[in-house]
Design a protein around this motif. Structure first.
Motif, mmCIF file in Angstrom:
data_model
loop_
_atom_site.group_PDB
_atom_site.id
_atom_site.type_symbol
_atom_site.label_atom_id
_atom_site.label_comp_id
_atom_site.label_asym_id
_atom_site.label_seq_id
_atom_site.Cartn_x
_atom_site.Cartn_y
_atom_site.Cartn_z
ATOM 1 N N UNK A 165 0.796 -1.226 0.000
ATOM 2 C CA UNK A 165 0.000 0.000 0.000
ATOM 3 C C UNK A 165 0.827 1.275 0.000
ATOM 4 N N UNK A 166 2.108 1.197 -0.372
ATOM 5 C CA UNK A 166 2.820 2.433 -0.686
ATOM 6 C C UNK A 166 2.312 2.923 -2.047
ATOM 7 N N UNK A 167 2.659 4.138 -2.410
ATOM 8 C CA UNK A 167 2.041 4.727 -3.608
ATOM 9 C C UNK A 167 3.046 5.531 -4.424
ATOM 10 N N UNK A 168 2.875 5.480 -5.746
ATOM 11 C CA UNK A 168 3.661 6.300 -6.669
ATOM 12 C C UNK A 168 2.734 7.281 -7.373
ATOM 13 N N UNK A 169 3.110 8.549 -7.355
ATOM 14 C CA UNK A 169 2.309 9.602 -7.972
ATOM 15 C C UNK A 169 3.204 10.430 -8.893
ATOM 16 N N UNK A 170 2.771 10.588 -10.128
ATOM 17 C CA UNK A 170 3.507 11.354 -11.127
ATOM 18 C C UNK A 170 3.007 12.792 -11.160
ATOM 19 N N UNK A 171 3.928 13.731 -11.338
ATOM 20 C CA UNK A 171 3.573 15.134 -11.554
ATOM 21 C C UNK A 171 3.786 15.468 -13.020
ATOM 22 N N UNK B 58 -0.008 6.417 -10.129
ATOM 23 C CA UNK B 58 0.509 5.335 -10.964
ATOM 24 C C UNK B 58 0.266 3.949 -10.382
ATOM 25 N N UNK B 59 -0.108 3.877 -9.115
ATOM 26 C CA UNK B 59 -0.274 2.583 -8.447
ATOM 27 C C UNK B 59 -1.600 2.505 -7.712
ATOM 28 N N UNK B 60 -1.965 1.290 -7.352
ATOM 29 C CA UNK B 60 -3.137 1.028 -6.531
ATOM 30 C C UNK B 60 -2.673 0.737 -5.106
ATOM 31 N N UNK B 61 -3.362 1.311 -4.111
ATOM 32 C CA UNK B 61 -3.088 0.946 -2.723
ATOM 33 C C UNK B 61 -3.764 -0.400 -2.467
ATOM 34 N N UNK B 62 -2.982 -1.444 -2.306
ATOM 35 C CA UNK B 62 -3.557 -2.774 -2.167
ATOM 36 C C UNK B 62 -4.045 -3.002 -0.737
ATOM 37 N N UNK B 63 -5.245 -2.504 -0.490
ATOM 38 C CA UNK B 63 -5.922 -2.692 0.783
ATOM 39 C C UNK B 63 -6.851 -3.911 0.687
ATOM 40 N N UNK B 64 -7.116 -4.587 1.817
ATOM 41 C CA UNK B 64 -7.906 -5.827 1.781
ATOM 42 C C UNK B 64 -9.345 -5.669 1.308
ATOM 43 N N UNK B 65 -9.895 -4.452 1.408
ATOM 44 C CA UNK B 65 -11.299 -4.267 1.017
ATOM 45 C C UNK B 65 -11.483 -3.912 -0.455
#
Length: 364
Positions: free
Chosen positions: A195-201, A214-221
């Motif tokens: 659940x770390x995240x990459x964000x592009x500017x 750029x990514x999905x936070x892989x949370x259980x729900x």
């Protein structure tokens, strides 16, 4: 870079044959370990807060990590410029450990992932008979991504398997997330476990700096994650005192309460739907793309994508951009999450254009 640099220049070529034969796994691992030593010797690998600004590189990187209020800092990072002795490549990774042994797990994965990825990357190139110096290689970006994706999938499976049998670390109830990026020329490949995240500017049509997650936070729900966990007999539910925080539990035990659906380690819950398979995606960098932020959930729990991009964009001294983002997140924890122990907070800011050296960030 010296002798090793010339020895490994044209990495895929040097690996594909050795004395007229295809190199063995042992040969490839030895070569990768030699490249790690060479990179460390030449200050091309950064594993703590600071900056990477190599002459002639198109990259500039700022890194900062701050311990939270839960004990030892279980976050760790790595930046490897000229990844694999390739002038146009850089590897950035950020890892967020959890559990009693989480900081050891995170550091172990940080140590093993880059070299393992190099081995699998060159092996995949050799198997596909693709010359990285040919015009075909440069033109076929999709094919180049497919090679990286295959390499990442193989690497993550191997790293998780090796970790399970690594007796010096007890990872049965402990684990780590892993978010990494490889930049190869104008291609960036993103691999995410957790659940770390990459964000592009990037610059929008109206001239503003805007974020692209750029990514999905892989949370259980997440529907696809919860469905997999339930099919494997795991449970996904929130505690009464943590409404909205979904966790993974074993079928008949009140443990481990894992707050993400993908991780390395955590073998107590692996057969119940938690996996270490990365989501691997890519983007071709355009002239509008400015930088990418990789950060642990300690940032994203209190800072939005838009806020993060604004903070980094407005930091005049780019060497201090990661530190500024982390400190803003610290202040946000105090105002938005009173009474809750602050998480470890770490960030990597990878700029797509090199900057002149600035005052160095204070290491912590």
């Amino acid at each position: 870079m010296g002798h090793l640099s010339s020895m490994f220049n044209g990495l895929a070529k040097s690996f594909s044959t050795k004395k007229g034969r295809r190199s063995s796994k042992h040969d490839r691992r030895e070569a990768a370990e030699a490249m790690v030593k060479d990179a460390k010797k030449n200050d091309l690998i950064l594993c703590s807060s600071g900056t990477v600004n190599v002459d002639g590189s198109n990259n500039f990187v700022s890194v900062f990590s701050k311990r939270g209020k839960k004990g030892v800092n279980q976050d760790c990072c790595i930046v490897w410029e000229e990844f694999g002795c390739q002038k146009d490549m850089i590897f950035c990774g950020i890892f967020d450990g959890h559990g009693a042994w989480g900081h050891f797990v995170a550091k172990r994965v940080r140590e093993s992932m880059p070299s393992s990825l190099l081995c699998n990357w060159q092996e995949t190139i050799a198997q596909t008979s693709l010359d990285p110096d040919s015009d075909i290689y440069d033109e076929k970006k999709q094919r180049r991504f497919n090679i990286w994706k295959h390499s990442y999938l193989k690497t993550c499976a191997a790293v998780d398997q090796e970790l399970e049998h690594y007796r010096k670390i007890d990872s049965f109830y402990s684990g780590t997330t892993a978010l990494s990026i490889v930049r190869q020329g104008e291609l960036i490949v993103i691999a995410n476990v957790g659940d770390s995240r990459a964000v592009l500017a990037t610059i929008s049509d109206d001239g503003n700096v805007v974020p692209i997650q750029l990514t999905i936070d892989f949370k259980p729900n997440l529907p696809q994650e919860e469905d997999r966990i339930i099919k494997c007999k795991g449970r996904v539910l929130c505690l009464d005192d943590e409404p909205g925080v979904h966790r993974v539990w074993m079928p008949d035990e009140e443990s481990p309460g894992l707050a993400m659906s993908r991780a390395f380690g955590d073998y107590c819950i692996k057969k119940y739907g938690v996996i270490s398979v990365p989501e691997v995606t890519y983007r071709n960098i355009s002239s509008r793309d400015q930088f990418v932020v990789l950060a642990t959930d300690g940032v994203w729990d209190v800072i939005s994508n838009e806020e993060a991009i604004d903070i980094v964009s407005s930091t005049i001294d780019k060497a201090k951009s990661a530190k500024n983002l982390v400190e803003c997140a610290m202040h946000a924890w105090k105002s938005k999450r009173r009474g809750i122990a602050m998480d470890d907070i770490s960030a990597i800011c990878l700029f797509f254009h090199s900057y002149p050296p600035q005052d160095q960030v204070t290491l912590e």
